[in-house]
Scaffold this motif. Structure first.
Motif, PDB file in Angstrom:
ATOM      1  N   ILE A  10       0.854  -1.185   0.000  1.00 39.95           N
ATOM      2  CA  ILE A  10       0.000   0.000   0.000  1.00 39.95           C
ATOM      3  C   ILE A  10       0.888   1.232   0.000  1.00 39.95           C
ATOM      4  N   ASP A  11       0.581   2.159  -0.871  1.00 42.03           N
ATOM      5  CA  ASP A  11       1.211   3.474  -0.785  1.00 42.03           C
ATOM      6  C   ASP A  11       0.356   4.321   0.139  1.00 42.03           C
ATOM      7  N   GLN A  12       0.975   5.041   1.030  1.00 44.03           N
ATOM      8  CA  GLN A  12       0.299   5.969   1.936  1.00 44.03           C
ATOM      9  C   GLN A  12      -0.764   5.268   2.780  1.00 44.03           C
ATOM     10  N   ALA A  13      -0.327   4.379   3.658  1.00 47.23           N
ATOM     11  CA  ALA A  13      -1.247   3.628   4.513  1.00 47.23           C
ATOM     12  C   ALA A  13      -1.874   4.500   5.593  1.00 47.23           C
ATOM     13  N   MET A  14      -1.286   5.676   5.879  1.00 47.69           N
ATOM     14  CA  MET A  14      -1.885   6.607   6.838  1.00 47.69           C
ATOM     15  C   MET A  14      -1.923   7.991   6.200  1.00 47.69           C
ATOM     16  N   GLN A  15      -3.108   8.590   6.206  1.00 47.92           N
ATOM     17  CA  GLN A  15      -3.288   9.914   5.616  1.00 47.92           C
ATOM     18  C   GLN A  15      -4.235  10.731   6.480  1.00 47.92           C
ATOM     19  N   THR A  16      -4.055  12.044   6.457  1.00 49.67           N
ATOM     20  CA  THR A  16      -4.963  12.956   7.146  1.00 49.67           C
ATOM     21  C   THR A  16      -5.378  14.044   6.172  1.00 49.67           C
ATOM     22  N   ASN A  17      -6.677  14.281   6.082  1.00 52.72           N
ATOM     23  CA  ASN A  17      -7.226  15.353   5.241  1.00 52.72           C
ATOM     24  C   ASN A  17      -8.338  16.071   5.996  1.00 52.72           C
ATOM     25  N   THR A  18      -8.628  17.272   5.555  1.00 52.44           N
ATOM     26  CA  THR A  18      -9.694  18.078   6.145  1.00 52.44           C
ATOM     27  C   THR A  18     -10.976  17.867   5.344  1.00 52.44           C
ATOM     28  N   THR A  19     -12.123  17.883   6.028  1.00 52.31           N
ATOM     29  CA  THR A  19     -13.400  17.758   5.324  1.00 52.31           C
ATOM     30  C   THR A  19     -13.623  18.985   4.446  1.00 52.31           C
ATOM     31  N   SER A  20     -14.482  18.829   3.460  1.00 49.00           N
ATOM     32  CA  SER A  20     -14.722  19.894   2.477  1.00 49.00           C
ATOM     33  C   SER A  20     -15.222  21.191   3.107  1.00 49.00           C
ATOM     34  N   GLU A  65     -11.578  13.247   1.447  1.00 49.95           N
ATOM     35  CA  GLU A  65     -11.239  12.322   0.363  1.00 49.95           C
ATOM     36  C   GLU A  65      -9.782  11.903   0.451  1.00 49.95           C
ATOM     37  N   PHE A  66      -9.556  10.620   0.108  1.00 50.81           N
ATOM     38  CA  PHE A  66      -8.232  10.037   0.175  1.00 50.81           C
ATOM     39  C   PHE A  66      -8.007   9.179  -1.063  1.00 50.81           C
ATOM     40  N   SER A  67      -6.765   8.889  -1.329  1.00 47.03           N
ATOM     41  CA  SER A  67      -6.418   8.024  -2.442  1.00 47.03           C
ATOM     42  C   SER A  67      -5.394   7.008  -1.954  1.00 47.03           C
ATOM     43  N   ILE A  68      -5.598   5.736  -2.279  1.00 51.85           N
ATOM     44  CA  ILE A  68      -4.614   4.716  -1.957  1.00 51.85           C
ATOM     45  C   ILE A  68      -4.251   3.964  -3.230  1.00 51.85           C
ATOM     46  N   ASN A  69      -3.065   3.446  -3.233  1.00 48.00           N
ATOM     47  CA  ASN A  69      -2.586   2.686  -4.379  1.00 48.00           C
ATOM     48  C   ASN A  69      -2.205   1.291  -3.911  1.00 48.00           C
TER      49      ASN A  69
END
Length: 175
Positions: free
Chosen positions: A50-60, A169-173
């Protein structure tokens, strides 16, 4: 009468000992099975990353910061079982936001392949993270296709108050 009571008591003890013995036998056999399958688990682990197994983003709408952590579990399965740990934080802090109503969607090529609320049997009722944290096992979907996936976490309420839905929103590979 005393002899009959002792015989029944002895019989009950024998049944209890037999049940415990069977359980121990099952555990021993199961542990050997896990050890024998260890090479399969190691081989499977080298197949998917997995690329980027942990991510943090702000809601819209900037109401929350959302962190996802993705975990793969290789126990007699290929492709792996997947679990998401979701944490909701007050904006720009490390303080968990309590009582968040939300859902988790996984999309492949802009098509929904998994929706967390579908696992509850009540797809129209959002999940509720009481303490600002929830672990979500992906039960009805396996990542059989490698490639890019989108993860959307729509938030519907905070502290028991409905809000205009906001999405992180997040993206995983999956490789």
């Amino acid at each position: 009468m005393t002899t009959r009571i002792r015989t029944r008591h002895t019989s009950d003890k024998l049944i209890s000992i037999s049940v415990i013995s069977l359980l121990l036998l099952f555990l021993v056999v199961y542990s050997f099975t896990l050890t024998a399958d260890l090479s399969h688990i190691i081989d499977a682990a080298s197949e998917i990353r997995i690329d980027q197994a942990m991510q943090t983003n702000t809601t819209s709408g900037n109401s929350l910061d959302v962190r996802i952590e993705l975990f793969l579990t290789y126990i007699d399965t290929s492709p792996p079982l997947v679990k998401f740990d979701i944490s909701f934080f007050k904006p720009n802090t490390s303080s968990l936001q309590q009582h968040v109503d939300f859902d988790l969607l996984i999309l492949k090529d802009n098509k929904a392949v998994f929706r967390a609320t579908n696992q509850t049997g009540q797809p129209t009722v959002p999940l509720h993270a009481t303490d600002g944290y929830m672990s979500i096992p992906v039960i009805n979907y396996k990542f059989v296709e490698k490639g890019k996936y989108s993860i959307k976490i729509p938030v519907y309420g905070i502290l028991f108050n409905p809000i205009r839905p906001e999405t992180a929103e997040f993206s995983i590979n999956m490789k």
